[in-house]
Design an enzyme around this catalytic site. Structure first.
Site, short mmCIF file in Angstrom:
data_model
loop_
_atom_site.label_atom_id
_atom_site.label_comp_id
_atom_site.label_asym_id
_atom_site.label_seq_id
_atom_site.Cartn_x
_atom_site.Cartn_y
_atom_site.Cartn_z
N GLY A 31 2.16 6.94 -5.45
CA GLY A 31 2.42 7.12 -4.03
C GLY A 31 3.72 7.87 -3.82
O GLY A 31 4.13 8.68 -4.66
N GLN A 42 6.99 6.97 -3.91
CA GLN A 42 7.97 6.80 -4.98
C GLN A 42 7.39 7.20 -6.34
O GLN A 42 8.08 7.81 -7.16
CB GLN A 42 8.47 5.36 -5.03
CG GLN A 42 9.37 4.97 -3.86
CD GLN A 42 10.71 5.69 -3.88
OE1 GLN A 42 11.18 6.14 -4.92
NE2 GLN A 42 11.32 5.80 -2.72
N ARG A 86 -6.10 3.66 -11.65
CA ARG A 86 -7.50 3.35 -11.88
C ARG A 86 -8.29 4.65 -11.89
O ARG A 86 -7.97 5.58 -11.14
CB ARG A 86 -8.03 2.40 -10.79
CG ARG A 86 -7.44 1.00 -10.92
CD ARG A 86 -7.96 0.07 -9.85
NE ARG A 86 -7.37 -1.26 -10.01
CZ ARG A 86 -7.38 -2.20 -9.07
NH1 ARG A 86 -7.93 -1.96 -7.90
NH2 ARG A 86 -6.83 -3.38 -9.31
N ASP A 98 4.02 -4.04 -2.44
CA ASP A 98 4.37 -5.40 -2.83
C ASP A 98 3.15 -6.31 -2.97
O ASP A 98 3.05 -7.10 -3.91
CB ASP A 98 5.34 -6.02 -1.81
CG ASP A 98 6.70 -5.35 -1.81
OD1 ASP A 98 7.12 -4.86 -2.86
OD2 ASP A 98 7.34 -5.33 -0.74
N GLN A 99 2.22 -6.21 -2.03
CA GLN A 99 1.11 -7.15 -1.98
C GLN A 99 0.09 -6.95 -3.10
O GLN A 99 -0.74 -7.82 -3.34
CB GLN A 99 0.41 -7.09 -0.62
CG GLN A 99 -0.25 -5.76 -0.28
CD GLN A 99 0.66 -4.82 0.48
OE1 GLN A 99 1.85 -4.77 0.22
NE2 GLN A 99 0.09 -4.07 1.41
N HIS A 159 11.80 -2.42 -6.08
CA HIS A 159 12.08 -3.42 -5.06
C HIS A 159 11.93 -4.78 -5.73
O HIS A 159 11.01 -4.98 -6.54
CB HIS A 159 11.10 -3.27 -3.90
CG HIS A 159 11.30 -4.24 -2.76
ND1 HIS A 159 12.55 -4.69 -2.37
CD2 HIS A 159 10.41 -4.84 -1.93
CE1 HIS A 159 12.41 -5.52 -1.35
NE2 HIS A 159 11.12 -5.63 -1.07
#
Length: 350
Positions: free
Chosen positions: A27, A29, A49, A84-85, A109
């Site tokens: 993405g 970053q 993937r 994060d999720q 992060h």
């Protein structure tokens, strides 16, 4: 106590000689880290993937792309750059089973490490390199011979070389041209969430929209209200970025300054609400609420996203922005960001 700040002279890229870095996710970053490291002479593989929309995009940039498991298995450093999720699930299913003995784990992060959603075994160095800017700016500044500053931290250092790896990584993405500030996973996570929730997103966004409402409800033209409570914000932020809050104040009229000092709408009540939000961040309540909602398909997040996706000031925003001559020029940064939104969205490893 003065902050510890490192620069290029403090890091040695030879740390990566004969080693490979896996970038998991491509993405905003992810693309910047992968391309900057590669251009710094580091061997890089991108883990995605096979069905990811990002596979061809990364290959077009000349990068080696493998599955998350394959990339992890051959890497000496694994940088996880997923939302994060998604990190904990991908870590458990595809990274942890394939991680080389003693391989270092890296993050941009501290969320998943700090709140315990990812728990590496003690034999793995764990560090963080967190750029203080979006990925397309990290890439642009590197290409221009500059850098975006970072905060850096080490959570686990079983061999005593974690800081060498951390600083080498920061140098590899160009960050130490600007500087790397020492922090901890706890400090980075809690301050980052606090800044987003109470000032940058939860603060400025709502402050501007409320100001727009007050003026338009009082009968003023929406176009004039937009300019006064939103458009001029960029000027103040740019001035503050150049010389701090005082430069922003001193660059305005005496009338504006006097109003700043005497007509304070952000007050001690606001501070109390900020302190409450900080407590929720510190005790894990916010993280728990967010992660549980995401695990259930994000119904609350999606509802809130829809509710707040149409701020009142945007009733005139698009028309006014289209009038600005400088917005009609080709903006490379906007094109880059839009490209990633369209091609990659949030599907980085999917």
């Amino acid at each position: 106590m003065a902050a510890t700040i490192w620069y290029e002279k403090d890091a040695d890229l030879s740390v990566f000689d004969g080693k490979k870095v896996a970038i998991i996710g491509y993405g905003s970053q992810g693309h910047a880290h992968a391309l900057n490291l590669r251009d710094s002479g580091v061997e890089v593989v991108v883990g995605l993937r096979p069905t990811s929309k990002s596979v061809e995009f990364a290959k077009e940039q000349g990068l080696e792309v493998k599955s998350v498991g394959e990339a992890t298995a051959e890497a000496d450093v694994v940088m996880i750059l997923l939302p994060d999720q998604y990190q904990a699930k991908v870590y458990k299913e595809e990274i942890e089973p394939n991680l080389k003995e003693g391989a270092a784990l890296a993050f941009a992060h501290g969320f998943n490490i700090h709140y315990g959603y990812i728990k590496p075994t003690e034999d793995h160095p764990v560090f963080m390199v967190a750029p203080k800017g979006p990925g397309h700016i990290v890439r642009r500044e590197y290409a221009a011979g500059r850098g975006v500053p970072v905060v850096v931290a080490v959570e686990q250092d079983p061999r005593g070389d974690a800081w060498d790896i951390t600083l080498a990584y920061a140098k590899g993405i160009g960050a130490l041209r600007a500087g790397g500030i020492k922090t901890t996973f706890t400090e980075e996570t809690e301050t980052d969430l606090f800044g987003e929730q109470t000032v940058l997103m939860g603060g400025i966004n709502h402050l501007c929209d409320l100001g727009f409402d007050v003026l338009t409800e009082a009968g003023y033209q929406p176009e004039i209200a937009y300019f006064e409570v939103f458009h001029e914000l960029k000027m103040l932020i740019d001035l503050a970025n150049e010389g701090g809050l005082n430069k922003a104040r001193w660059s305005c009229s005496d009338t504006a300054q006097y109003g700043d000092y005497t007509c304070i709408v952000i007050n001690e009540d606001t501070k109390k609400r900020m302190q409450y939000q900080l407590e929720r961040i510190q005790n894990g309540e916010f993280a728990k609420e967010f992660m549980e909602d995401q695990a259930n398909g994000a119904p609350k997040f999606k509802a809130l996203q829809e509710e707040y996706s149409h701020p009142h000031l945007e009733t005139v925003g698009p028309k006014l922005r289209a009038m600005f001559s400088w917005n009609n020029q080709v903006d490379a940064d906007a094109d880059m960001a839009q490209s990633f939104n369209g091609k990659i969205a949030r599907t980085q490893v999917q």
